[in-house]
Each structure stands twice: as structure tokens, then as C-alpha cells.
Design an enzyme around this catalytic site. Structure first.
Site, PDB file in Angstrom:
ATOM      1  N   GLU A   1     -47.873 116.617 -19.443  1.00 30.11           N
ATOM      2  CA  GLU A   1     -46.581 116.421 -20.095  1.00 30.11           C
ATOM      3  C   GLU A   1     -46.297 117.475 -21.167  1.00 30.11           C
ATOM      4  OE1 GLU A   1     -44.206 114.449 -19.375  1.00 30.11           O
ATOM      5  OE2 GLU A   1     -45.149 113.056 -17.976  1.00 30.11           O
TER       6      GLU A   1
ATOM      7  N   GLU B   1     -68.998 110.816 -11.658  1.00 26.66           N
ATOM      8  CA  GLU B   1     -69.134 110.580 -13.097  1.00 26.66           C
ATOM      9  C   GLU B   1     -70.589 110.492 -13.532  1.00 26.66           C
ATOM     10  OE1 GLU B   1     -69.021 106.103 -14.541  1.00 26.66           O
ATOM     11  OE2 GLU B   1     -67.148 106.588 -13.530  1.00 26.66           O
TER      12      GLU B   1
END
Length: 302
Positions: A85, A116
Site C-alpha cells: 500500500e 516457516e
């Protein structure tokens, strides 16, 4: 390998929701809403650490460094959301705020098995983007124990880069590794272990603060107006006009004309109108004052 999660707040059972499967829909949602109300207070409690982090990021930007987010699963996706953004909202180059997720692009939509848990991928991902001492790394993990993110933090530390850990469990391994620990303790989730809920909300709020605060401190906001917004669609074209009108108290036609002459750059258009400068003069004045409108106006005696 056995992993002990029993000591993690984010894995604890929430007494307020133990019978949530027996409640009416509205009562079920009330439990969710009551728990969500606690998140803002948890973030409020760590504002000093967030402020310290913002100052650290601003210093990096001023040295030509970058803000790098790093996480797995929900935490990685939240970093991607915040980073993506920044260019349209603040006109930043896409490489200034970068987000890494364990497992790469595929992991944005689908879980990548064992990504992960890798103790090497975090370091490799940072090497692949040329991470260096001028950059700031924000490791994101609700648990505070994600191997991928810990490895990234340790690698960043080895380069003497500034490191920040955003977690939702006290005294986590990530917090011990990082220079700054942001630890909003939101308590047990309504659905046990579902840290995309309150913990994810807290992380989203903190990430908003990190980038928004850094952009304000680097001159990309005038008053409360996003004066570096890029007009990538019709709505944003109109938003640019509205911003110029609000900042300079001019009419629609004056704002549109200044924007056209400035090449669609709000900040330049505002300075043109308020300081009565040409587009080239306004552009030069902004460059000389590191993009801060107020400094330009002060210099021009406005």
C-alpha cells in the site's frame, strides 16, 4: 520434533469463549467484538516501542535504507499488505518498503509446507534482496518463535542492521534477538490458537503505525493529507484534486490546472499555488527542502 506451545499466551484457551459453539449468532458475535475491543489497548501499551521503531525507520530512509518486513503465514501476509500500500498511498518507490514471506509468492495464497520452520530460508531471502546495514528489518510473528523469522533477524543483526520484533507473547525468542521489541499482549484468542484474529489485528495496527508514522516524518503528509498519492485510477485522480483544493483553499479548476502543469504531483501543485511558483520552481524548492511543504512555504515567507 516436539514443540512446546503451552506457555504461549496466543495458544491459551479463552474462558470467555469456551461455550461459543452453543451461543446464538448475535451472542457469538458479541464475544468476538468484546475481545476485539481489547486490541487497541494492548497496542496503546507499547506505543513507546512503536515510536522508537518509527524513528529508527526514518533514520534508515534518510540514509537511503529500506524497511523490510519478514514473516510466515498470516504475519507474512500482513507485512505484504502494508508494504504493497505504500507506493500508491505515499508515492514511494516499490523497493523502499519490501515484504518477505516464508515460502515466497506461493505462500501468499497457500501454506507452503515447512517453510516457516526453515532455519536458513530467512537468511537466504534477505541475501536475495541485497539486505544491508542501512536497512531495517521488522520480524513479524504472533508466537515470537518462528524459525524462519528468527533466522532473518539473526542475519540482519550480524550485518549490524537495526532489527525490530513484532510479537504477541511476552519474553519471546524474537524479542530477545531484536534491538527493539514491540509486544502487544492481546490475550488468548476466541478460537484457541487462531492468531490471525486478535494477534493479527494488533499486528495490522502496529504495521499501519510504522509506515504511516515514517511517511509523516519524511514529509509525505501535509496536515493530514497524503500529498504524494499517485493517481492510478479515476477515484485517485479526483482525490488528488480534492487534496490540492483542501491544502491550498483553491477552486476545482485551479487545482486541476496546477496538477496538469506539475505532471500530476499533488505536492508540487500545492506549492505552486501557495507560494505562487511555476511547476519547475516548486519542484526545485521541494527537492531543496527534502519534500517538506512547510519548509518550502517558510522559506518563501508564506
Amino acid at each position: 520434533m516436539k514443540i512446546n506451545l503451552s506457555g504461549l499466551t496466543t495458544e491459551s484457551r479463552n474462558h470467555a469463549s469456551e461455550n461459543i459453539d452453543q451461543l446464538s449468532t448475535v451472542d457469538m458475535l458479541k464475544v468476538l467484538n468484546d475481545e476485539d475491543k481489547k486490541v487497541a489497548f494492548a497496542v496503546e501499551a507499547v506505543l513507546p516501542a512503536i515510536a522508537q521503531s518509527v524513528d529508527c525507520i526514518v533514520a534508515a530512509f534518510q540514509q537511503g535504507g529500506r524497511l523490510i518486513y519478514c514473516g510466515a503465514g498470516t504475519s507474512g501476509r500482513l507485512g505484504i499488505l502494508d508494504a504493497s500500500e505504500c507506493p500508491p498511498t505515499y508515492g514511494t518507490p516499490p523497493e523502499q518498503v519490501v515484504a518477505l514471506i516464508a515460502g515466497g509468492h506461493e505462500a501468499i495464497l497457500h501454506a507452503v509446507e515447512n517453510a516457516e520452520d526453515s532455519q536458513t530460508l530467512g537468511q537466504e531471502d534477505l541475501k536475495n534482496i541485497g539486505f544491508n546495514a542501512n536497512d531495517v528489518l521488522v520480524g513479524i510473528a504472533a508466537s515470537g518463535r518462528t524459525p524462519y523469522t528468527i533466522a532473518a533477524l539473526e542475519y540482519a543483526k550480524s550485518l549490524q542492521a537495526k532489527t525490530i520484533a513484532l510479537t504477541c507473547n511476552a519474553e519471546s525468542e524474537m524479542a530477545r534477538v531484536a534491538d527493539i521489541a514491540i509486544t502487544p499482549i492481546v490475550g488468548p484468542e476466541v478460537i484457541t490458537g487462531s492468531s490471525r484474529m486478535k494477534a493479527g489485528t494488533a499486528q495490522k495496527l502496529v504495521l499501519n503505525m510504522l509506515t504511516t508514522g515514517s511517511m509523516i516524518r519524511t514529509g509525505k503528509v501535509y496536515g493530514n493529507l497524503m500529498v504524494d498519492v499517485e493517481a492510478t485510477n479515476l477515484k485517485l485522480v479526483q482525490r488528488q484534486i480534492n487534496i490540492v483544493m483542501q491544502a491550498s483553499h483553491c477552486d476545482h479548476d485551479t487545482a486541476a490546472k496546477a496538477l496538469k502543469e506539475s505532471g500530476g504531483h499533488c505536492k508540487t501543485a500545492i506549492v505552486m499555488i501557495l507560494a505562487q511558483l511555476t511547476a519547475d520552481q516548486a519542484h526545485i524548492a521541494l527537492k531543496q527542502n527534502n519534500g517538506f511543504i512547510r519548509q518550502v512555504l517558510s522559506e518563501q515567507g508564506k
